[in-house]
Design a protein around this motif. Structure first.
Motif, short mmCIF file in Angstrom:
data_model
loop_
_atom_site.label_atom_id
_atom_site.label_comp_id
_atom_site.label_asym_id
_atom_site.label_seq_id
_atom_site.Cartn_x
_atom_site.Cartn_y
_atom_site.Cartn_z
N SER A 168 29.78 21.92 18.13
CA SER A 168 28.77 20.88 18.29
C SER A 168 27.39 21.43 18.68
O SER A 168 26.45 20.65 18.86
N THR A 169 27.27 22.75 18.80
CA THR A 169 25.99 23.36 19.13
C THR A 169 25.21 23.58 17.85
O THR A 169 25.63 24.37 16.99
N GLU A 170 24.07 22.92 17.71
CA GLU A 170 23.32 22.96 16.45
C GLU A 170 22.93 24.38 16.05
O GLU A 170 23.03 24.76 14.88
N ALA A 171 22.50 25.17 17.03
CA ALA A 171 22.05 26.52 16.71
C ALA A 171 23.18 27.41 16.22
O ALA A 171 22.94 28.38 15.48
N MET A 172 24.41 27.09 16.61
CA MET A 172 25.56 27.91 16.20
C MET A 172 26.22 27.41 14.92
O MET A 172 27.06 28.10 14.35
N ALA A 173 25.84 26.23 14.46
CA ALA A 173 26.50 25.63 13.30
C ALA A 173 26.49 26.53 12.06
O ALA A 173 27.51 26.62 11.35
N PRO A 174 25.38 27.22 11.75
CA PRO A 174 25.41 28.08 10.54
C PRO A 174 26.46 29.18 10.62
O PRO A 174 26.91 29.67 9.58
N PHE A 175 26.84 29.55 11.81
CA PHE A 175 27.79 30.65 11.99
C PHE A 175 29.22 30.12 12.11
O PHE A 175 30.13 30.63 11.45
N THR A 176 29.43 29.10 12.92
CA THR A 176 30.79 28.60 13.12
C THR A 176 31.33 27.90 11.88
O THR A 176 32.53 27.96 11.60
N LYS A 177 30.46 27.23 11.10
CA LYS A 177 30.93 26.55 9.90
C LYS A 177 31.47 27.54 8.89
O LYS A 177 32.57 27.36 8.33
N SER A 178 30.73 28.61 8.64
CA SER A 178 31.19 29.62 7.69
C SER A 178 32.41 30.37 8.22
O SER A 178 33.34 30.68 7.45
N LEU A 179 32.41 30.67 9.51
CA LEU A 179 33.54 31.38 10.10
C LEU A 179 34.80 30.53 10.02
O LEU A 179 35.88 31.05 9.70
#
Length: 598
Positions: free
Chosen positions: A480-491
């Motif tokens: 739910s952290t917007e700044a981390m979304a590009p990383f966690t979504k792909s991971l």
């Protein structure tokens, strides 16, 4: 001559901000490895690698090793003097037990230093690297007398070590091994046979060479259950423990190799050589695997190390080489052309190498720390979980990072264009040196089979389930952290592909084993992409936290981490889908042709 600067800042970022180095200060060895001490050691190791090892890299490649008529071997010019400097500085005993003269520091720190030395001169770094593996095997399985006799001298470096497995007719299948051991009734054995591809088998760097040799005692069972491990020194120790009479072991010839010319790769002849049993009879493979597992992680480091020095030189060339204009408009109108680093395809190559290197370094250090915890942690559950991680990740690190290391060396060579094909620039040596890492200490296809055939099901799948849980929990924590979304979504997408591939193997491999064999290499690389992606997720999170709290002089360093992490997720992580598709296709088309049709 190629240039090299040890990635000290990058290594410290991983140790301090990803691994939480200070949290382990209560464990044996870690108390002395305070952050300031670690920084000082890494800084000095980087200087040593650049000043002492690097200038001898091309020298060793050009000159190679030479065998004389008396079967002695001379290393390239400057190697002996540099080795003496290495030994006197105590680098070989960095993580060795203080009981035998070592400094007792964590192996994680030694792994970082090993990367620097292997980048600067892979062939040279192999001499002490093999000795470390032999030390581990003797310390784990040798008798008290053997430890007292051999280990202090090997830790000091005045004696070196080797491992002798391969024979002309057998490599991976050690059950075919023919080297014989005949008991003499006085606790010794006469060892007879021939071993090939023995790195550092004969040289002039040390006073004695301690060979660890796999052999079959007369009357032993056939297959791997009848193999024993023996200490066979080049010179028999006298009553004072010093090198005495020459043993019946000699270098029959030097292999003429594609690369690592500075390392003496020998055919070793054992003609009734005197040897001493290490551990129990017929249990030698278990003892040797202590050394092999250490070596396999070390070979993974070699893959990273060559990739790193190749990257650094490709970047330097790309900044200077003028060729064409940037597609989006000239970047350097004052010059006749723009440097090639402005071109997207050059950036593709450099960013790919960089993204793999930085995540690979984190994965190696993360795993090395688990190795330290498996021996030093007070909590038995922590030791067990750490040992599980080590066992699961060893084939991934060896197989994936050496495959990527070779691919990256070729990409770095491509950046140079025609100059990359010319010897003086040094890039073609990196390609040749990197190639062996995919082959020795168990070819990468064997690593993949080990992962799929043994490691996944070990202890009821405990290790792989723990990996899934850890990576999944990280994704969920930051979902739910917007700044981390590009990383966690792909991971998370990559993790889903890995879990699907694992389930497919569970469903389809038992009934048809060829499905496992056909899937193994793709599965290993799928696993590697997710493991490297997990490292990038953690590095991105750490970088964001440091930037939010005020990074100061580290701002550019941390912002570059985030850019590289984004590139990995955008451009490399999607490859998990292709691996899953190939795995799911099964073995049918791969195995369909009749043997005679090839």
């Amino acid at each position: 001559m190629p240039v090299y600067q040890a990635p000290v800042a990058d290594t410290l970022f991983v140790l301090n901000d990803i691994l939480g180095w200070e949290r382990h200060g209560n464990l044996p060895g870690f108390a002395d490895a305070t952050p300031d001490v670690v920084e000082a050691i890494l800084g000095e190791a980087g200087k040593f690698a650049t000043d002492i090892f690097l200038p001898l890299n091309q020298v060793g490649d050009r000159e190679g090793c030479h065998r004389a008529t008396d079967a002695s071997v001379t290393t390239p010019k400057g190697f002996k003097e540099a080795y003496n400097q290495f030994r006197e500085a105590g680098w070989g005993g960095l993580s060795a037990s203080p009981e035998y003269g070592g400094q007792g520091l964590p192996h994680t720190l030694a792994a970082a230093v090993n990367e620097f030395l292997s980048s600067a001169n892979m062939a040279f770094a192999m001499y002490p690297g093999l000795t470390r593996g032999a030390i581990a095997a003797i310390e784990s399985h040798g008798s008290d007398e053997q430890k007292a006799l051999y280990l202090p001298k090997m830790v000091d470096g005045i004696w070196t070590g080797t491992m002798n497995l391969t024979e002309p007719h057998c490599g991976t299948d050690l059950g075919l091994l023919r080297t014989r051991a005949v008991p003499q009734g006085d606790g010794t054995y006469k060892i007879s046979g021939q071993k090939i591809f023995i790195s550092a088998g004969e040289h002039d760097l040390s006073e004695n060479i301690v060979h660890l040799v796999l052999a079959r005692i007369e009357g032993a069972p056939e297959g791997v259950k009848g193999i024993s491990l023996f200490i066979v020194p080049k010179f028999l120790p006298d009553e004072a423990g010093n090198p005495g009479a020459r043993n019946g072991v000699s270098c029959g010839s030097l292999e003429e190799k594609m690369g690592i010319h500075g390392n003496a790769t020998c055919v070793m002849n054992y003609d009734g050589a005197t040897g001493w049993l290490v551990g129990e009879a017929h249990k030698g493979l278990r003892a040797m695997f202590t050394m092999m597992n250490e070596a396999r992680l070390g070979v993974g480091v070699q893959g990273l190390a060559i990739s790193e020095i190749a990257y650094q030189n490709a970047v330097a060339y790309a900044r200077d080489r003028l060729q064409g204009r940037a597609l989006a408009g000239s970047k350097h109108g004052e010059k006749a052309a723009d440097p090639i680093i402005v071109h997207p395809d050059v950036r593709r190559m450099l960013m790919t190498i960089r993204a793999v290197n930085e995540a690979g370094r984190a994965l190696i250090l993360w795993t090395a720390l688990r190795g330290d915890l498996s021996h030093r942690a007070e909590d038995a559950k922590v030791r067990e979980a750490s040992d599980d991680w080590m066992g699961l990740l060893t084939p991934v690190i060896k197989g994936v990072l050496t495959d990527k290391g070779f691919e990256n060396a070729v990409m770095a060579q491509q950046v140079y264009g025609g100059h990359g094909y010319v010897r003086e620039w040094g890039m073609e040596q990196f390609v040749r040196d990197a190639r062996i890492a995919q082959i020795y200490e168990g070819a990468n296809g064997i690593q993949a089979l080990d992962l799929v055939g043994r490691k996944l099901a070990l202890n009821g799948g405990r290790a792989i389930q723990a990996f899934f849980k850890e990576v999944g929990a990280f994704c969920e924590e930051h979902r739910s952290t917007e700044a981390m979304a590009p990383f966690t979504k792909s991971l998370k997408k990559g993790l889903n592909d890995l879990q699907s591939a694992t389930m497919w193997l569970m469903t389809n491999a038992m009934a048809k084993p060829d499905n496992a064999g056909a899937a193994s290499t793709d599965y290993m690389h799928l696993f590697g992409l997710v493991a490297l992606g997990y490292m990038w997720g953690r590095m991105a999170h750490a970088a964001q936290e440091k930037l939010a709290s005020g990074a100061g002089d580290d701002t550019s360093f941390l912002e570059n981490k985030l850019v590289t992490a984004r590139f990995y997720m955008d451009r490399l992580m999607p490859e998990t889908a292709a691996h899953l598709a190939r795995i799911s296709s099964g073995a049918a088309s791969m195995m369909a042709l009749d043997t005679d049709a090839f």
